[in-house]
Each structure stands twice: as structure tokens, then as C-alpha cells.
Design an enzyme around this catalytic site. Structure first.
Site, PDB file in Angstrom:
ATOM      1  N   SER A   1      10.320   3.317  10.408  1.00 34.55           N
ATOM      2  CA  SER A   1       9.655   2.216   9.805  1.00 34.55           C
ATOM      3  C   SER A   1       9.933   1.770   8.461  1.00 34.55           C
ATOM      4  CB  SER A   1       8.360   1.875  10.244  1.00 34.55           C
ATOM      5  OG  SER A   1       7.842   3.220   9.823  1.00 34.55           O
TER       6      SER A   1
ATOM      7  N   TYR B   1      -0.738   6.893  30.493  1.00 31.83           N
ATOM      8  CA  TYR B   1      -0.518   6.703  29.182  1.00 31.83           C
ATOM      9  C   TYR B   1      -2.195   6.576  28.725  1.00 31.83           C
ATOM     10  CZ  TYR B   1       4.216   5.207  27.860  1.00 31.83           C
ATOM     11  OH  TYR B   1       5.777   5.483  27.776  1.00 31.83           O
TER      12      TYR B   1
ATOM     13  N   LEU C   1      12.206   2.583  16.043  1.00 35.70           N
ATOM     14  CA  LEU C   1      11.677   2.828  15.315  1.00 35.70           C
ATOM     15  C   LEU C   1      11.719   4.068  14.984  1.00 35.70           C
ATOM     16  CD1 LEU C   1       9.551   0.110  14.053  1.00 35.70           C
ATOM     17  CD2 LEU C   1      11.742  -0.227  13.802  1.00 35.70           C
TER      18      LEU C   1
ATOM     19  N   GLY D   1       8.098   5.666  14.188  1.00 35.48           N
ATOM     20  CA  GLY D   1       7.444   5.765  13.341  1.00 35.48           C
ATOM     21  C   GLY D   1       8.371   5.557  11.830  1.00 35.48           C
TER      22      GLY D   1
HETATM   23  N1  LIG Z   1      10.174   5.687  28.877  1.00 35.18           N
HETATM   24  C1  LIG Z   1      10.096   6.904  28.098  1.00 35.18           C
HETATM   25  O1  LIG Z   1      10.556   7.788  28.095  1.00 35.18           O
HETATM   26  C2  LIG Z   1       9.005   6.127  26.702  1.00 35.18           C
HETATM   27  C3  LIG Z   1       8.748   7.161  25.771  1.00 35.18           C
HETATM   28  C4  LIG Z   1       7.819   6.668  24.638  1.00 35.18           C
HETATM   29  C5  LIG Z   1       8.447   5.873  24.791  1.00 35.18           C
HETATM   30  N2  LIG Z   1       8.072   4.589  25.694  1.00 35.18           N
HETATM   31  C6  LIG Z   1       7.966   3.026  25.571  1.00 35.18           C
HETATM   32  O2  LIG Z   1       8.486   2.577  24.532  1.00 35.18           O
HETATM   33  C7  LIG Z   1       7.255   1.608  23.708  1.00 35.18           C
HETATM   34  C8  LIG Z   1       7.632   1.983  22.248  1.00 35.18           C
HETATM   35  O3  LIG Z   1       7.596   3.106  21.728  1.00 35.18           O
HETATM   36  P1  LIG Z   1       7.674   4.180  20.484  1.00 35.18           P
HETATM   37  O4  LIG Z   1       6.139   3.800  20.131  1.00 35.18           O
HETATM   38  O5  LIG Z   1       8.341   5.283  20.368  1.00 35.18           O
HETATM   39  O6  LIG Z   1       8.437   3.019  19.812  1.00 35.18           O
HETATM   40  P2  LIG Z   1       8.634   2.610  17.548  1.00 35.18           P
HETATM   41  O7  LIG Z   1       8.790   1.372  17.658  1.00 35.18           O
HETATM   42  O8  LIG Z   1       9.976   3.588  17.187  1.00 35.18           O
HETATM   43  O9  LIG Z   1       7.526   3.602  16.995  1.00 35.18           O
HETATM   44  C9  LIG Z   1       6.249   2.813  17.225  1.00 35.18           C
HETATM   45  C10 LIG Z   1       5.890   3.264  15.948  1.00 35.18           C
HETATM   46  O10 LIG Z   1       6.531   2.869  15.098  1.00 35.18           O
HETATM   47  C11 LIG Z   1       4.828   3.014  13.490  1.00 35.18           C
HETATM   48  N3  LIG Z   1       5.536   1.497  13.377  1.00 35.18           N
HETATM   49  C12 LIG Z   1       5.471   1.119  11.906  1.00 35.18           C
HETATM   50  N4  LIG Z   1       6.222   0.138  11.393  1.00 35.18           N
HETATM   51  C13 LIG Z   1       6.140  -0.436  12.965  1.00 35.18           C
HETATM   52  C14 LIG Z   1       6.773  -2.156  13.111  1.00 35.18           C
HETATM   53  N5  LIG Z   1       7.113  -2.753  12.105  1.00 35.18           N
HETATM   54  N6  LIG Z   1       6.194  -2.488  14.214  1.00 35.18           N
HETATM   55  C15 LIG Z   1       6.025  -1.080  15.211  1.00 35.18           C
HETATM   56  N7  LIG Z   1       5.527  -0.062  15.540  1.00 35.18           N
HETATM   57  C16 LIG Z   1       5.650   0.612  13.426  1.00 35.18           C
HETATM   58  C17 LIG Z   1       3.800   2.584  14.493  1.00 35.18           C
HETATM   59  O11 LIG Z   1       3.303   4.044  14.425  1.00 35.18           O
HETATM   60  P3  LIG Z   1       1.834   3.642  13.496  1.00 35.18           P
HETATM   61  O12 LIG Z   1       1.434   2.288  13.753  1.00 35.18           O
HETATM   62  O13 LIG Z   1       1.577   4.934  13.303  1.00 35.18           O
HETATM   63  O14 LIG Z   1       2.009   3.383  11.828  1.00 35.18           O
HETATM   64  C18 LIG Z   1       4.082   2.557  16.313  1.00 35.18           C
HETATM   65  O15 LIG Z   1       3.235   3.199  16.648  1.00 35.18           O
HETATM   66  C19 LIG Z   1       5.961   2.769  23.958  1.00 35.18           C
HETATM   67  O16 LIG Z   1       4.826   1.870  23.352  1.00 35.18           O
HETATM   68  C20 LIG Z   1       6.220   3.098  25.128  1.00 35.18           C
HETATM   69  O17 LIG Z   1       5.930   2.038  26.232  1.00 35.18           O
HETATM   70  C21 LIG Z   1       8.825   4.742  26.758  1.00 35.18           C
END
Ligand SMILES: NC(=O)c1ccc[n+]([C@@H]2O[C@H](COP(=O)([O-])OP(=O)(O)OC[C@H]3O[C@@H](n4cnc5c(N)ncnc54)[C@H](OP(=O)(O)O)[C@@H]3O)[C@@H](O)[C@H]2O)c1
Length: 337
Positions: free
Chosen positions: A212, A56, A206, A209
Site C-alpha cells: 500500500s 469474520y 495490496l 497492506g
Molecule cells: N476468499 C478469501 O480467502 C479471502 C481472504 C482474505 C480477504 N478476502 C476478502 O478480500 C477483502 C480484501 O482483502 P485484503 O484485506 O487482504 O486486501 P488488501 O486490500 O490487500 O489489504 C487491505 C489492507 O491494506 C491496508 N491499506 C492501506 N492503504 C489502503 C488503501 N488505500 N485501500 C485499502 N486498504 C489499504 C489496510 O490496512 P490498515 O487499515 O491496517 O492500514 C487494509 O486493511 C477482505 O476484506 C475480504 O472481504 C477474502
């Protein structure tokens, strides 16, 4: 903060984890000071699980965590690190390497960048078809013996790979996408996980996003924000998916919650063995996500959610075709139950 066990073989962690990926990569520019403040706020709120990957931001995310954890007790936090993805200096993805020698090499660099002498949960970010999973997990098990790793995790693997890996060393948790609109794990992977006593760290709760309540058709995607290339964020797919969000919004309003809180609460409701990782990179988003812990979904709420967003409701795959082909978890076309 309520805690949950990562399966019967893993550590006990807060019921929500913080995923730090977007603070360094993939979602367009992030503010470093705000990222660190968000990690501090998460720790202060009782979040103990922090997820990162050495790829990352090509090490940036680990160095950010080091900075954020300065002055905190090492044992107060469970650090989960993914390794294996290969990238060039411009960030292009070059493949995956999970050979035992590569695993040990990646770990050595991660320990330095994180400024620690052990990683709590160490996992290959993707299955490397050229390397038997037994060899990859065997290498991590050796590092557990050496005291440099505590637990073995996996990411986006299917049931067969999970069983093979678990036979070599108990797996603490499988990290995999799971949300109201990504339910592929329910058919085969989740039952296997449960039969083995493995936990789940659910990401994309989410849908990055999309679910969200803060995404809109008008929102422009910044340079470097890979959501611009994800099928679910494209044209007609986006329109259809945002219509699902509106259905969620009216339910959320009726419960006095936000759409994001409803989506996170749904993931929390799927079982005590599931720990959603929220990808907040700002304190306001984190605070909203934490509010999900106060949302209780009744059987009636869950039934109405199921009706508003049926398991196969999403328009578009969760990744583009090239990335989907790299997912061991998608090799068996799991249809949601
Ligand atoms: N193992 C894997 O293959 C894999 C893949 C992807 C992620 N991950 C891990 O999982 C974690 C979470 O994944 P994800 O980023 O896809 O998750 P997510 O929670 O589905 O999406 C996060 C994004 O949603 C938006 N958002 C809007 N309101 C929110 C709120 N109240 N709380 C949190 N986010 C909000 C933000 O984007 P904005 O800031 O642009 O609004 C945030 O960056 C990553 O950080 C990573 O550590 C693992």
C-alpha cells in the site's frame, strides 16, 4: 462508477468491491463507527459489491453490514458471503465444514444476522477435501431454487475443482488472491476461469497492506493482527518486499498516483473479468483506493511495472505453511507466466 460483469453467469457490479473483513477481524482493532462510515462512503461512491464471511469476527462482520445497510435499498447492493470456516469462541480456527446440511445451516444464520431474505453470492471460503465440491455446490443450487441465494461463488480453489463445481451449477466468480506480488493464478487458474466464463473477485490486491505504500519496517503489529504471522511481513522478507514497494513508489510518483493506487490500477488492468476487492476500513483509505479508477496504465507503464516487480519477486509465501496446505488453489504449483 464503471461496472463489470462477474463472468457470463454472475451479476454486474462496480469495478471495485469493498471487502469488509478487516472491519471485524484479522487486522487488529477497527473502529465500528468509522467502518460503517466507510461502507456508507463506498455505497455513495457507487460501489455495489460488498464482501463478507460469516466467520469474520464470528458473525460480527455480517451484523456490521446489517447496520450499515439499514435504510438502503436491498437490491442496490450485491452481498457476497463466505461460509464454512469453523471457529471457537476465542476465534481459533478449527477446520472447514462444507457438507450440504452445514451449508444450509450456515445460510440460515447468515440470513438472520444480515437481516435479509437472500444472499447475492454465496461461497465456501475454503474447499473441504472431505466433501465433494459437487455436493457443496448442489446444496447452494437448491437454495437458489428456494430463492435464498442468487449466485454461486467459490474461493481459493484450483482449476479441477472449479470445473467440477461449474458442471453442477454455473459459477459467477472465483475469489482468490491476485496482486503484483501474488500471481500464481496466471498459469492455470486464470485460463480455466476464462474458458468457463467465470469472473474473478481479486483479494489481497495490496497484499494486505504490504503493497500500500503505508507499511514500514517500523510499523508494529497490533495484538490480533494476523499479518504479524504472515511470511511476507517477517524480517528479511519484509525488507526485500519493502524494497519492491520503493520501486513502485518512484513509478507512482511519476504518474502522480500513490503506491496503493498503482497496485489497484494494475489489478484492474488485468482484464474486464477481474473485480478487485479493496480492504479499506477507513474513509481515507477508501478514498485513496477509489483514486485508482482514474489511473490509466499504458503498455509502457505495464512493461516498466513488470520489470520493477517481476512475477516471482515476492519474498515469502502469501500464507503460513498450515494455511497454504488448506488452499486447493495451491495444490498444483502454478508458476506465473
Ligand atoms: N476468499 C478469501 O480467502 C479471502 C481472504 C482474505 C480477504 N478476502 C476478502 O478480500 C477483502 C480484501 O482483502 P485484503 O484485506 O487482504 O486486501 P488488501 O486490500 O490487500 O489489504 C487491505 C489492507 O491494506 C491496508 N491499506 C492501506 N492503504 C489502503 C488503501 N488505500 N485501500 C485499502 N486498504 C489499504 C489496510 O490496512 P490498515 O487499515 O491496517 O492500514 C487494509 O486493511 C477482505 O476484506 C475480504 O472481504 C477474502
Amino acid at each position: 462508477m464503471i461496472t463489470r460483469s462477474l463472468g457470463s453467469h454472475g451479476p454486474r457490479v462496480s469495478s471495485l468491491g469493498l471487502g469488509c473483513m478487516g472491519m471485524s477481524d484479522l487486522y487488529g482493532p477497527a473502529d465500528e463507527k468509522e467502518s460503517i462510515a466507510t461502507i456508507h462512503a463506498a455505497l455513495d461512491a457507487g460501489i455495489t459489491l460488498l464482501d463478507t464471511g460469516d466467520y469474520y469476527g464470528m458473525g460480527h462482520n455480517e451484523m456490521l453490514l446489517r447496520e450499515a445497510l439499514r435504510g438502503r435499498k436491498r437490491e442496490s447492493v450485491v452481498v457476497s458471503v463466505k461460509f464454512g470456516a469453523l471457529r471457537d469462541p476465542g476465534g481459533a480456527w478449527l477446520g472447514v465444514d462444507a457438507r450440504p446440511a452445514a451449508v444450509k445451516n450456515f445460510l440460515a444464520y447468515s440470513l438472520r444476522r444480515l437481516g435479509t431474505d437472500y444472499i447475492d453470492i454465496y461461497r465456501p471460503g475454503r474447499f473441504n477435501p472431505a466433501v465433494p465440491i459437487e455436493e457443496t455446490v448442489g446444496a447452494i443450487a437448491e437454495m437458489i431454487q428456494a430463492g435464498q441465494v442468487r449466485y454461486v461463488g467459490l474461493s481459493e480453489v484450483g482449476a479441477d475443482t472449479l470445473k467440477k463445481a461449474h458442471a453442477v451449477h454455473p459459477i459467477s466468480d472465483l475469489q482468490i488472491e491476485y496482486s503484483l506480488i501474488s500471481r500464481g493464478i496466471e498459469m492455470e487458474i486464470l485460463p480455466t476461469i476464462r474458458s468457463l466464463g467465470v469472473g474473478v473477485t481479486a483479494y489481497g490486491v495490496l497484499s494486505r497492506g504490504l503493497l500500500s505504500g503505508h507499511w514500514s519496517a517500523e510499523r508494529s503489529v497490533a495484538k490480533g493482527d494476523f499479518r504479524g504471522s504472515l511470511p511476507r511481513f517477517q524480517d528479511e522478507n519484509l525488507e526485500r518486499n519493502l524494497a519492491l514497494v520503493e520501486a513502485l513508489r518512484s513509478m507512482a510518483n511519476a504518474k502522480g498516483a500513490s503506491v496503493a493506487q498503482l497496485a489497484i490500477a494494475w489489478a484492474l488492468s488485468r482484464g474486464d473479468d477481474i473485480v478487485p476487492l479493496v480492504g479499506a476500513r477507513r474513509r481515507d483509505r477508501l478514498s485513496e483506493a477509489l483514486g485508482a479508477l482514474d489511473v490509466t496504465l499504458t503498455a509502457d507503464d505495464l512493461a516498466r511495472l513488470e520489470k520493477a516487480v517481476p512475477p516471482d519477486a515476492a519474498a515469502g509465501d502469501r500464507y503460513d505453511a498450515g494455511q497454504m496446505a488448506m488452499l486447493d488453489s495451491e495444490r498444483i504449483t502454478s508458476k506465473p507466466v
